[in-house]
Write an enzyme that holds these catalytic residues in place. Structure first.
Site, PDB file in Angstrom:
ATOM      1  N   ASP A 172       0.880  -1.156   0.000  1.00 33.32           N
ATOM      2  CA  ASP A 172       0.000   0.000   0.000  1.00 33.32           C
ATOM      3  C   ASP A 172       0.927   1.218   0.000  1.00 33.32           C
ATOM      4  OD1 ASP A 172      -2.303   1.634   0.335  1.00 33.32           O
ATOM      5  OD2 ASP A 172      -1.966   1.672   2.493  1.00 33.32           O
ATOM      6  N   LEU A 173       0.389   2.386  -0.321  1.00 32.56           N
ATOM      7  CA  LEU A 173       1.218   3.598  -0.351  1.00 32.56           C
ATOM      8  C   LEU A 173       1.029   4.447   0.906  1.00 32.56           C
ATOM      9  CD1 LEU A 173       3.051   5.637  -1.843  1.00 32.56           C
ATOM     10  CD2 LEU A 173       0.994   6.554  -2.913  1.00 32.56           C
ATOM     11  N   ASP A 174      -0.216   4.865   1.138  1.00 32.97           N
ATOM     12  CA  ASP A 174      -0.503   5.810   2.213  1.00 32.97           C
ATOM     13  C   ASP A 174      -0.267   5.177   3.583  1.00 32.97           C
ATOM     14  OD1 ASP A 174      -1.321   7.497   0.180  1.00 32.97           O
ATOM     15  OD2 ASP A 174      -3.417   6.910   0.339  1.00 32.97           O
ATOM     16  N   THR A 226       1.408   9.955   3.291  1.00 29.55           N
ATOM     17  CA  THR A 226       0.403  10.630   2.472  1.00 29.55           C
ATOM     18  C   THR A 226      -0.978  10.507   3.115  1.00 29.55           C
ATOM     19  OG1 THR A 226       0.660   8.647   1.122  1.00 29.55           O
ATOM     20  CG2 THR A 226       1.410  10.705   0.163  1.00 29.55           C
ATOM     21  N   TRP A 255      -9.307  15.819   3.214  1.00 28.71           N
ATOM     22  CA  TRP A 255     -10.683  15.408   3.514  1.00 28.71           C
ATOM     23  C   TRP A 255     -11.290  16.262   4.632  1.00 28.71           C
ATOM     24  CZ3 TRP A 255     -13.501  13.594   0.115  1.00 28.71           C
ATOM     25  CH2 TRP A 255     -13.146  12.543  -0.727  1.00 28.71           C
ATOM     26  N   LYS A 275      -9.083   5.694   5.942  1.00 26.96           N
ATOM     27  CA  LYS A 275      -7.800   5.147   5.492  1.00 26.96           C
ATOM     28  C   LYS A 275      -8.004   4.010   4.492  1.00 26.96           C
ATOM     29  CE  LYS A 275      -4.592   5.981   9.343  1.00 26.96           C
ATOM     30  NZ  LYS A 275      -3.782   5.284  10.358  1.00 26.96           N
ATOM     31  N   ARG A 333     -11.807   7.419  -3.352  1.00 32.23           N
ATOM     32  CA  ARG A 333     -12.260   8.807  -3.229  1.00 32.23           C
ATOM     33  C   ARG A 333     -13.771   8.957  -3.058  1.00 32.23           C
ATOM     34  NH1 ARG A 333     -10.154  12.148  -8.026  1.00 32.23           N
ATOM     35  NH2 ARG A 333      -8.250  11.101  -7.387  1.00 32.23           N
ATOM     36  N   SER A 391     -15.014   7.485   0.162  1.00 32.98           N
ATOM     37  CA  SER A 391     -14.625   8.359   1.282  1.00 32.98           C
ATOM     38  C   SER A 391     -15.593   9.526   1.410  1.00 32.98           C
ATOM     39  CB  SER A 391     -13.199   8.891   1.076  1.00 32.98           C
ATOM     40  OG  SER A 391     -12.251   7.860   1.196  1.00 32.98           O
ATOM     41  N   SER A 401      -2.264   0.560  -4.388  1.00 32.50           N
ATOM     42  CA  SER A 401      -2.847   1.712  -3.701  1.00 32.50           C
ATOM     43  C   SER A 401      -4.178   2.082  -4.343  1.00 32.50           C
ATOM     44  CB  SER A 401      -1.895   2.908  -3.792  1.00 32.50           C
ATOM     45  OG  SER A 401      -2.530   4.090  -3.354  1.00 32.50           O
ATOM     46  N   ALA A 402      -5.141   2.471  -3.501  1.00 32.22           N
ATOM     47  CA  ALA A 402      -6.433   2.936  -4.021  1.00 32.22           C
ATOM     48  C   ALA A 402      -6.310   4.327  -4.642  1.00 32.22           C
ATOM     49  CB  ALA A 402      -7.465   2.960  -2.891  1.00 32.22           C
ATOM     50  N   SER A 403      -5.176   4.982  -4.413  1.00 31.87           N
ATOM     51  CA  SER A 403      -4.992   6.358  -4.895  1.00 31.87           C
ATOM     52  C   SER A 403      -4.610   6.400  -6.366  1.00 31.87           C
ATOM     53  CB  SER A 403      -3.912   7.060  -4.071  1.00 31.87           C
ATOM     54  OG  SER A 403      -3.613   8.322  -4.637  1.00 31.87           O
ATOM     55  N   LYS A 404      -5.379   7.166  -7.141  1.00 32.79           N
ATOM     56  CA  LYS A 404      -5.046   7.354  -8.557  1.00 32.79           C
ATOM     57  C   LYS A 404      -3.813   8.247  -8.716  1.00 32.79           C
ATOM     58  CE  LYS A 404      -9.811   6.704 -10.211  1.00 32.79           C
ATOM     59  NZ  LYS A 404     -10.455   6.386  -8.936  1.00 32.79           N
ATOM     60  N   LYS A 447     -11.062  -1.598  -1.550  1.00 32.63           N
ATOM     61  CA  LYS A 447     -10.797  -2.298  -0.292  1.00 32.63           C
ATOM     62  C   LYS A 447     -11.991  -2.064   0.637  1.00 32.63           C
ATOM     63  CE  LYS A 447      -5.901  -1.057  -0.832  1.00 32.63           C
ATOM     64  NZ  LYS A 447      -4.807  -0.224  -0.319  1.00 32.63           N
ATOM     65  N   GLU A 480       0.116  -3.168   4.742  1.00 28.68           N
ATOM     66  CA  GLU A 480      -0.945  -2.174   4.879  1.00 28.68           C
ATOM     67  C   GLU A 480      -0.906  -1.498   6.241  1.00 28.68           C
ATOM     68  OE1 GLU A 480      -3.613  -0.831   3.386  1.00 28.68           O
ATOM     69  OE2 GLU A 480      -3.807  -1.925   1.500  1.00 28.68           O
ATOM     70  N   ASP A 481      -1.553  -0.334   6.336  1.00 27.26           N
ATOM     71  CA  ASP A 481      -1.660   0.335   7.647  1.00 27.26           C
ATOM     72  C   ASP A 481      -3.112   0.491   8.074  1.00 27.26           C
ATOM     73  OD1 ASP A 481      -2.376   2.392   5.780  1.00 27.26           O
ATOM     74  OD2 ASP A 481      -1.919   3.891   7.317  1.00 27.26           O
TER      75      ASP A 481
END
Length: 221
Positions: free
Chosen positions: A12-14, A20, A28, A48, A52, A55, A119-122, A150, A174-175
């Site tokens: 995962d990234l964030d 991030t 947000w 988390k 988008r 969220s 990552s879910a982030s585009k 997720k 993951e976090d």
């Protein structure tokens, strides 16, 4: 399972590679303040790892505001959040890589492990470029091609596929609770970064990224 069965690591990234997640929270919170949803630690935690639009819907649900906004309004709010986030991302540098991550990536590469990003982030490729880590992540799951976010395992299943590995040959990192659920659902070994109370379903939990080493993973498996 021993580490000798593992061939690939899916990140995962964030909150794993860089904080991030803090930038997402800031962006947000600006939207929550705008629509009038009270901001608290629980809401920040629940956002988390979530994509988008999901969220935004969560923020509107918590404020009992779903009926107040059209789909067009929602798209505008989601775009505003993304613009806020990208302004914050633009200020990132390699100094924003979390402790031990660069060393861990080097050790994975030196030991012949395959590496992918889930990552879910585009905006993940933009963030990786700012952190100067793009060379480690030639394989990136494109979240725009996923049908479910997720905690659905789809993103980690795809992560294994793009590495040409079976799920049981992969470790996901993951976090967030939803991320751990996605890794477990994909049939991969899960490593959680953070609180053992929150990430109780992870196979292994490390309190922080600087504990993330092959030696520590081998010991924990």
């Amino acid at each position: 399972m021993g580490l000798d069965k593992i061939k690939g690591f899916i990140f995962d990234l964030d909150g794993v590679i860089s904080n991030t997640s803090v930038l997402h929270s800031k962006a947000w919170k600006q939207i929550a303040d705008k629509v009038g949803t009270p901001w608290n630690d629980k809401l920040a935690e629940d956002l988390k790892g979530v994509d988008r639009m999901d969220s935004l819907n969560l923020i509107l649900d918590r404020g009992n505001l779903q009926g107040k906004y059209t789909e067009e309004d929602k798209l505008a709010l989601a775009q505003e959040k993304n613009d806020n986030y990208l302004n914050l991302v633009d200020q990132m540098s390699p100094a924003d890589i979390l402790p031990g991550i660069k060393e861990f990536l080097d050790s994975l590469r030196d030991n012949g492990y395959l590496i992918a990003l889930a990552s879910a982030s585009k905006n993940a490729p933009t963030v990786l470029a700012k952190l100067q880590l793009s060379e480690y992540f030639e394989k990136v799951v494109n979240p725009a091609l996923l049908s479910k976010g997720k905690p659905d395992p789809e993103i980690y299943t795809k992560g294994a596929e793009i590495l040409d590995l079976a799920p049981e040959q992969c470790i996901g990192i993951e976090d967030a609770e939803v991320g751990i659920a996605a890794i477990n659902g994909a049939g991969e070994t899960s490593i959680g970064i953070g609180s053992a109370d929150i990430l109780k379903d992870a196979d292994i939990v490390f309190a922080s990224t600087d504990e993330l080493t092959l030696a520590n993973i081998k010991k924990a498996l």
